[in-house]
Design a protein around this motif. Structure first.
Motif, mmCIF file in Angstrom:
data_model
loop_
_atom_site.group_PDB
_atom_site.id
_atom_site.type_symbol
_atom_site.label_atom_id
_atom_site.label_comp_id
_atom_site.label_asym_id
_atom_site.label_seq_id
_atom_site.Cartn_x
_atom_site.Cartn_y
_atom_site.Cartn_z
ATOM 1 N N ASP A 94 0.811 -1.225 0.000
ATOM 2 C CA ASP A 94 0.000 0.000 0.000
ATOM 3 C C ASP A 94 0.841 1.271 0.000
ATOM 4 O O ASP A 94 0.309 2.366 -0.148
ATOM 5 C CB ASP A 94 -1.030 0.001 1.124
ATOM 6 C CG ASP A 94 -0.417 -0.069 2.510
ATOM 7 O OD1 ASP A 94 0.822 -0.013 2.646
ATOM 8 O OD2 ASP A 94 -1.186 -0.194 3.482
ATOM 9 N N GLN A 95 2.145 1.135 0.152
ATOM 10 C CA GLN A 95 3.040 2.297 0.112
ATOM 11 C C GLN A 95 3.800 2.394 -1.213
ATOM 12 O O GLN A 95 4.241 3.471 -1.597
ATOM 13 C CB GLN A 95 4.068 2.225 1.256
ATOM 14 C CG GLN A 95 3.445 2.093 2.640
ATOM 15 C CD GLN A 95 2.555 3.263 2.986
ATOM 16 O OE1 GLN A 95 2.942 4.407 2.838
ATOM 17 N NE2 GLN A 95 1.345 2.984 3.433
ATOM 18 N N LEU A 96 3.980 1.265 -1.877
ATOM 19 C CA LEU A 96 4.749 1.208 -3.123
ATOM 20 C C LEU A 96 3.911 0.499 -4.182
ATOM 21 O O LEU A 96 3.901 -0.726 -4.262
ATOM 22 C CB LEU A 96 6.066 0.458 -2.910
ATOM 23 C CG LEU A 96 7.004 1.002 -1.833
ATOM 24 C CD1 LEU A 96 8.083 -0.003 -1.474
ATOM 25 C CD2 LEU A 96 7.627 2.304 -2.330
ATOM 26 N N SER A 97 3.219 1.254 -5.011
ATOM 27 C CA SER A 97 2.303 0.655 -5.983
ATOM 28 C C SER A 97 3.013 -0.255 -6.982
ATOM 29 O O SER A 97 2.398 -1.161 -7.540
ATOM 30 C CB SER A 97 1.520 1.740 -6.720
ATOM 31 O OG SER A 97 2.390 2.540 -7.493
ATOM 32 N N GLU A 98 4.289 -0.044 -7.205
ATOM 33 C CA GLU A 98 5.022 -0.889 -8.144
ATOM 34 C C GLU A 98 5.281 -2.291 -7.582
ATOM 35 O O GLU A 98 5.580 -3.215 -8.329
ATOM 36 C CB GLU A 98 6.333 -0.234 -8.591
ATOM 37 C CG GLU A 98 7.363 -0.057 -7.498
ATOM 38 C CD GLU A 98 7.234 1.256 -6.741
ATOM 39 O OE1 GLU A 98 8.203 1.621 -6.060
ATOM 40 O OE2 GLU A 98 6.190 1.924 -6.817
ATOM 41 N N ASN A 99 5.175 -2.465 -6.277
ATOM 42 C CA ASN A 99 5.356 -3.784 -5.660
ATOM 43 C C ASN A 99 4.033 -4.538 -5.761
ATOM 44 O O ASN A 99 3.246 -4.597 -4.832
ATOM 45 C CB ASN A 99 5.809 -3.664 -4.205
ATOM 46 C CG ASN A 99 7.244 -3.209 -4.087
ATOM 47 O OD1 ASN A 99 7.842 -2.739 -5.054
ATOM 48 N ND2 ASN A 99 7.801 -3.331 -2.913
ATOM 49 N N GLY A 138 2.422 -3.401 -19.095
ATOM 50 C CA GLY A 138 2.894 -2.990 -17.772
ATOM 51 C C GLY A 138 3.352 -4.117 -16.866
ATOM 52 O O GLY A 138 3.799 -3.861 -15.752
ATOM 53 N N PHE A 139 3.238 -5.354 -17.321
ATOM 54 C CA PHE A 139 3.647 -6.489 -16.499
ATOM 55 C C PHE A 139 4.581 -7.416 -17.262
ATOM 56 O O PHE A 139 4.468 -7.585 -18.475
ATOM 57 C CB PHE A 139 2.423 -7.308 -16.051
ATOM 58 C CG PHE A 139 1.682 -6.670 -14.921
ATOM 59 C CD1 PHE A 139 1.981 -6.997 -13.606
ATOM 60 C CD2 PHE A 139 0.692 -5.735 -15.159
ATOM 61 C CE1 PHE A 139 1.310 -6.397 -12.552
ATOM 62 C CE2 PHE A 139 0.016 -5.134 -14.111
ATOM 63 C CZ PHE A 139 0.327 -5.469 -12.806
ATOM 64 N N ASN A 140 5.506 -8.009 -16.526
ATOM 65 C CA ASN A 140 6.307 -9.110 -17.030
ATOM 66 C C ASN A 140 5.634 -10.378 -16.515
ATOM 67 O O ASN A 140 5.294 -10.455 -15.331
ATOM 68 C CB ASN A 140 7.746 -9.022 -16.520
ATOM 69 C CG ASN A 140 8.446 -7.797 -17.064
ATOM 70 O OD1 ASN A 140 8.205 -7.376 -18.187
ATOM 71 N ND2 ASN A 140 9.316 -7.200 -16.274
ATOM 72 N N ILE A 155 4.483 -9.718 -12.666
ATOM 73 C CA ILE A 155 5.133 -8.728 -11.804
ATOM 74 C C ILE A 155 5.148 -7.383 -12.540
ATOM 75 O O ILE A 155 5.344 -7.336 -13.758
ATOM 76 C CB ILE A 155 6.570 -9.165 -11.407
ATOM 77 C CG1 ILE A 155 7.153 -8.264 -10.337
ATOM 78 C CG2 ILE A 155 7.486 -9.267 -12.606
ATOM 79 C CD1 ILE A 155 6.614 -8.484 -8.967
ATOM 80 N N ASP A 156 4.906 -6.337 -11.817
ATOM 81 C CA ASP A 156 4.925 -4.989 -12.378
ATOM 82 C C ASP A 156 6.291 -4.714 -13.014
ATOM 83 O O ASP A 156 7.329 -4.975 -12.415
ATOM 84 C CB ASP A 156 4.641 -3.982 -11.253
ATOM 85 C CG ASP A 156 4.337 -2.598 -11.759
ATOM 86 O OD1 ASP A 156 5.197 -2.021 -12.481
ATOM 87 O OD2 ASP A 156 3.267 -2.072 -11.427
ATOM 88 N N LYS A 162 14.689 -5.543 -9.976
ATOM 89 C CA LYS A 162 14.769 -6.370 -8.765
ATOM 90 C C LYS A 162 14.197 -7.767 -8.979
ATOM 91 O O LYS A 162 14.598 -8.713 -8.306
ATOM 92 C CB LYS A 162 13.996 -5.704 -7.619
ATOM 93 C CG LYS A 162 14.535 -4.365 -7.200
ATOM 94 C CD LYS A 162 13.622 -3.734 -6.168
ATOM 95 C CE LYS A 162 14.026 -2.300 -5.900
ATOM 96 N NZ LYS A 162 13.007 -1.577 -5.153
ATOM 97 N N VAL A 163 13.221 -7.873 -9.865
ATOM 98 C CA VAL A 163 12.574 -9.156 -10.135
ATOM 99 C C VAL A 163 12.797 -9.497 -11.603
ATOM 100 O O VAL A 163 12.059 -9.069 -12.487
ATOM 101 C CB VAL A 163 11.063 -9.114 -9.802
ATOM 102 C CG1 VAL A 163 10.444 -10.490 -10.001
ATOM 103 C CG2 VAL A 163 10.834 -8.614 -8.387
ATOM 104 N N THR A 164 13.823 -10.282 -11.839
ATOM 105 C CA THR A 164 14.239 -10.651 -13.188
ATOM 106 C C THR A 164 13.449 -11.868 -13.674
ATOM 107 O O THR A 164 12.768 -12.535 -12.874
ATOM 108 C CB THR A 164 15.734 -10.995 -13.188
ATOM 109 O OG1 THR A 164 15.920 -12.160 -12.365
ATOM 110 C CG2 THR A 164 16.584 -9.835 -12.671
ATOM 111 N N PRO A 165 13.567 -12.196 -14.955
ATOM 112 C CA PRO A 165 12.931 -13.429 -15.442
ATOM 113 C C PRO A 165 13.423 -14.658 -14.659
ATOM 114 O O PRO A 165 12.634 -15.555 -14.351
ATOM 115 C CB PRO A 165 13.371 -13.505 -16.908
ATOM 116 C CG PRO A 165 13.668 -12.097 -17.292
ATOM 117 C CD PRO A 165 14.178 -11.425 -16.043
ATOM 118 N N GLU A 166 14.697 -14.658 -14.312
ATOM 119 C CA GLU A 166 15.250 -15.786 -13.554
ATOM 120 C C GLU A 166 14.626 -15.891 -12.161
ATOM 121 O O GLU A 166 14.428 -16.990 -11.640
ATOM 122 C CB GLU A 166 16.779 -15.656 -13.454
ATOM 123 C CG GLU A 166 17.514 -15.839 -14.779
ATOM 124 C CD GLU A 166 17.426 -14.612 -15.716
ATOM 125 O OE1 GLU A 166 17.676 -14.793 -16.919
ATOM 126 O OE2 GLU A 166 17.096 -13.497 -15.249
#
Length: 177
Positions: A94-99, A138-140, A155-156, A162-166
């Motif tokens: 709720d603090q970081l919309s990208e998460n 907007g998502f992977n 994932i956004d 920070k969140v790679t395909p791997e």
């Protein structure tokens, strides 16, 4: 003049207090209120709904992306038409919309088709199945099949550093327990 000033002062104070009251009550509802209103519940209850509906055990990944989340919700949609039945879990902050991380699961007979124009890469999972990595609005997204189900891990894009395909592949592999 004193009466006019007093009237002005009382009017101003009343307007100020009403504005303050409206502003304080104008806040967005917390996620704990918003998500249940649109059918979300605890992940455990949503898993139970899925398992009862399909008479099948549901395995979820043991891992999540290495970013912070403040909430997670589940929803099983048992819609009028059989092909629309699906399970989803949302992890949000709720603090970081990208998460924002989402898991969608549906039976293979109702799987969503993969459009080649969105495909970026493919990966081989530990169980030998192929996972398709795509970018969609907007998502992977990592899509793979197992246990007669289609899984979609989304994932956004804003956290793709920070969140790679791997990372998504590691999350998919964490289902093997």
């Amino acid at each position: 003049m004193n009466r006019t000033f007093s009237f002005f002062l009382v009017s101003f104070c009343t307007f100020f207090l009403i504005t303050l009251h409206v502003s304080a009550n104008d806040k967005l509802s917390p996620y704990e209120e918003i998500y249940p209103e649109i059918g979300y519940k605890s992940v455990e209850k949503a898993v139970d709904d899925f398992e009862q509906h399909f008479n099948k055990k549901l395995k979820l990944p043991l891992r999540v992306p290495p970013i912070s989340f403040t909430h997670h919700f589940g929803r099983f949609s048992d819609l009028k038409y059989e092909g629309n039945d699906a399970f989803e879990v949302k992890f949000i902050n709720d603090q970081l919309s990208e998460n924002h991380f989402k898991i969608d699961i549906r039976p293979l007979k109702y799987k969503l088709p993969l459009r080649e124009k969105y495909v970026v890469n493919t990966f081989k999972l530990k169980n030998g199945n192929v996972a398709t990595y795509m970018t969609i609005s907007g998502f992977n997204v990592l899509v793979f099949e197992r246990d007669n189900l289609q899984y979609m891990l989304s994932i956004d894009k804003r956290v793709s550093n920070k969140v790679t395909p791997e990372t998504l592949v590691d999350i998919a592999n964490s289902i093997d327990y």
